[in-house]
Write an enzyme that holds these catalytic residues in place. Structure first.
Site, PDB file in Angstrom:
ATOM      1  N   MET A  50       0.815  -1.090   0.399  1.00  0.00           N
ATOM      2  CA  MET A  50       0.105   0.422   0.044  1.00  0.00           C
ATOM      3  C   MET A  50       0.820   1.208   0.155  1.00  0.00           C
ATOM      4  SD  MET A  50      -3.477  -0.883   2.053  1.00  0.00           S
ATOM      5  CE  MET A  50      -3.156  -0.424   3.857  1.00  0.00           C
ATOM      6  N   GLY A  51       1.856   0.210  -0.661  1.00  0.00           N
ATOM      7  CA  GLY A  51       2.725   2.818  -0.225  1.00  0.00           C
ATOM      8  C   GLY A  51       3.832   2.478   1.200  1.00  0.00           C
ATOM      9  N   HIS A  82       9.727  -3.375   3.215  1.00  0.00           N
ATOM     10  CA  HIS A  82       9.016  -3.719   1.812  1.00  0.00           C
ATOM     11  C   HIS A  82      10.482  -3.307   1.081  1.00  0.00           C
ATOM     12  CE1 HIS A  82       5.312  -1.039   2.889  1.00  0.00           C
ATOM     13  NE2 HIS A  82       4.999  -1.982   2.646  1.00  0.00           N
ATOM     14  N   GLY A 136       4.743 -10.507   3.356  1.00  0.00           N
ATOM     15  CA  GLY A 136       5.561  -9.926   4.769  1.00  0.00           C
ATOM     16  C   GLY A 136       5.549 -11.332   5.797  1.00  0.00           C
ATOM     17  N   GLN A 137       6.058 -11.047   7.315  1.00  0.00           N
ATOM     18  CA  GLN A 137       5.364 -12.321   7.691  1.00  0.00           C
ATOM     19  C   GLN A 137       4.622 -12.137   8.439  1.00  0.00           C
ATOM     20  OE1 GLN A 137       8.459 -14.509  10.083  1.00  0.00           O
ATOM     21  NE2 GLN A 137       6.721 -14.977  11.485  1.00  0.00           N
ATOM     22  N   GLN A 150      -2.842 -12.418   7.333  1.00  0.00           N
ATOM     23  CA  GLN A 150      -2.734 -12.152   5.807  1.00  0.00           C
ATOM     24  C   GLN A 150      -2.269 -13.454   5.128  1.00  0.00           C
ATOM     25  OE1 GLN A 150      -1.966  -8.045   3.821  1.00  0.00           O
ATOM     26  NE2 GLN A 150      -0.644  -8.403   3.480  1.00  0.00           N
ATOM     27  N   SER A 206       6.822  -1.146   9.771  1.00  0.00           N
ATOM     28  CA  SER A 206       5.381  -0.528   9.320  1.00  0.00           C
ATOM     29  C   SER A 206       5.532   0.333   8.797  1.00  0.00           C
ATOM     30  CB  SER A 206       4.087  -1.146  11.108  1.00  0.00           C
ATOM     31  OG  SER A 206       3.430  -0.566  10.341  1.00  0.00           O
ATOM     32  N   ARG A 245       2.748   1.804   9.460  1.00  0.00           N
ATOM     33  CA  ARG A 245       1.837   3.483  10.573  1.00  0.00           C
ATOM     34  C   ARG A 245       3.170   3.589  11.619  1.00  0.00           C
ATOM     35  NH1 ARG A 245      -2.458  -0.757   8.748  1.00  0.00           N
ATOM     36  NH2 ARG A 245      -4.162   0.962   8.451  1.00  0.00           N
TER      37      ARG A 245
HETATM   38  O1  PAF Z   1      -0.345  -5.717   3.667  1.00  0.00           O
HETATM   39  C1  PAF Z   1      -0.739  -5.062   2.420  1.00  0.00           C
HETATM   40  O2  PAF Z   1      -0.010  -3.912   2.212  1.00  0.00           O
HETATM   41  C2  PAF Z   1      -1.862  -4.657   2.229  1.00  0.00           C
HETATM   42  O3  PAF Z   1      -3.043  -5.313   2.960  1.00  0.00           O
HETATM   43  C3  PAF Z   1      -2.247  -5.296   0.594  1.00  0.00           C
HETATM   44  C4  PAF Z   1      -2.201  -7.215   0.837  1.00  0.00           C
HETATM   45  C5  PAF Z   1      -1.072  -5.163  -0.283  1.00  0.00           C
HETATM   46  C6  PAF Z   1      -3.776  -5.563   0.436  1.00  0.00           C
HETATM   47  O4  PAF Z   1      -3.930  -4.202   0.112  1.00  0.00           O
END
Ligand code: PAF
Length: 300
Positions: free
Chosen positions: A30-31, A37, A147-148, A153, A185, A187
């Protein structure tokens, strides 16, 4: 690195690459990219010929009271970082490209979506599964890297790939941590200085529970209580859950068995910021220490 905004263009590029027997990896994000990342992009680069990083802040996985509007965004910096880490394409569709007027389909993965994050964010995994299915259909990858840090997810996507027959190999890449153990993260930027310092306790709680398991703890309630006890040392932290489960299924037996792979999962609020983290471990078959010693050490 080329930035692609249209699904049809992304599909055409991927189909063309396949003609030349090139494998394609997707790294969905999500950038607001950080080193965590970038490590996923580097991991993907080792697994496939071509890496497509996707950048889309997906409104469908945020509830109305959550942080969709204020979710941090910085496309210029993200493109620079993705390119430097070896991404070949950045797929960055607009909201209407992904969800045009009249859009009405969603993907719901039962069972594995329900506990933990599913309990506290009931809309979340349906939004994630829907957007990831669409990203898979846009990028047509051979390989997907998650990612773990978002372990549940990963399990949801694993199940979706199997159930929906996506011809994709899924990889789980390790969580990158700051020096004090805080999981990286996007966030984390919401945390003020004091909150940022407090956040390190999440990792301490996971590590304490892991040590207890290595020393002989088997009872799920004791393992969970140990994480709660550590987190409660900071009264300003609000716990959504601090729990343990069988890693592959998220089953929650009263007692784990020797050899069981276990995931420790934590979600907490530090101030207004919700953070999640987890750790994978295994119930030892041979104990390092007499279990009675663990009970003596334990003050739960
Ligand atoms: O983990 C994330 O950043 C999001 O949940 C994803 C997998 C890109 C889906 O929007």
């Amino acid at each position: 690195m080329k930035i692609i905004e249209k699904i049809s263009e992304m599909q055409a590029i991927s189909l063309n690459l396949k003609k030349y027997n090139k494998t394609v990896a997707i790294v969905p994000t999500m950038g607001f990219l950080h080193s965590g990342h970038l490590s996923l992009i580097e991991y993907a680069k080792q697994k496939a010929d071509v890496v497509v990083t996707t950048l889309f802040v997906n409104p469908k996985q945020f509830a109305p009271h959550e942080d969709f509007d204020k979710y941090p965004r910085n496309i210029e910096n993200d493109s620079k970082l993705a390119q430097e880490s070896g991404s070949d394409f950045l797929f960055h569709p607009g909201i209407l490209e992904m969800y045009p007027k009249g859009y009405s389909t969603s993907v719901k993965v039962e069972s594995i979506s329900q506990p933990f994050e599913g309990d506290f964010r009931p809309h979340f995994f349906e939004g994630v599964a829907t957007v990831v299915a669409k990203l898979f259909n846009a990028v047509l990858p051979d390989i997907a890297v998650f990612g773990q840090k978002d372990y549940q997810q990963y399990l949801v996507i694993y199940r979706m790939i199997r159930d929906m027959n996506f011809p994709i190999n899924l990889f789980l890449a390790p969580t990158l941590r700051e020096a004090d153990g805080l999981a990286m993260s996007s966030r984390n930027v919401y945390l003020n200085r004091e909150e940022r310092d407090s956040a390190a306790i999440i990792f301490v709680a996971l590590e304490n529970a892991k040590t207890a398991i290595a020393m002989g703890a088997r009872e799920r309630k004791i393992i969970n209580a140990m994480m709660h006890k550590t987190l409660r040392e900071n009264p300003s932290i609000r716990i959504d859950y601090a729990a343990s489960a069988v890693a592959d299924t998220l089953d929650t037996p009263d007692e784990f068995l020797p050899g069981d792979k276990v995931v420790l999962l934590i979600a907490v609020y530090i101030g207004k910021t919700r953070l999640i983290d987890n750790s994978l471990t295994q119930i030892p078959t041979v104990l390092d220490k007499d279990p009675a010693a663990f009970l003596e050490d334990s003050t739960i």
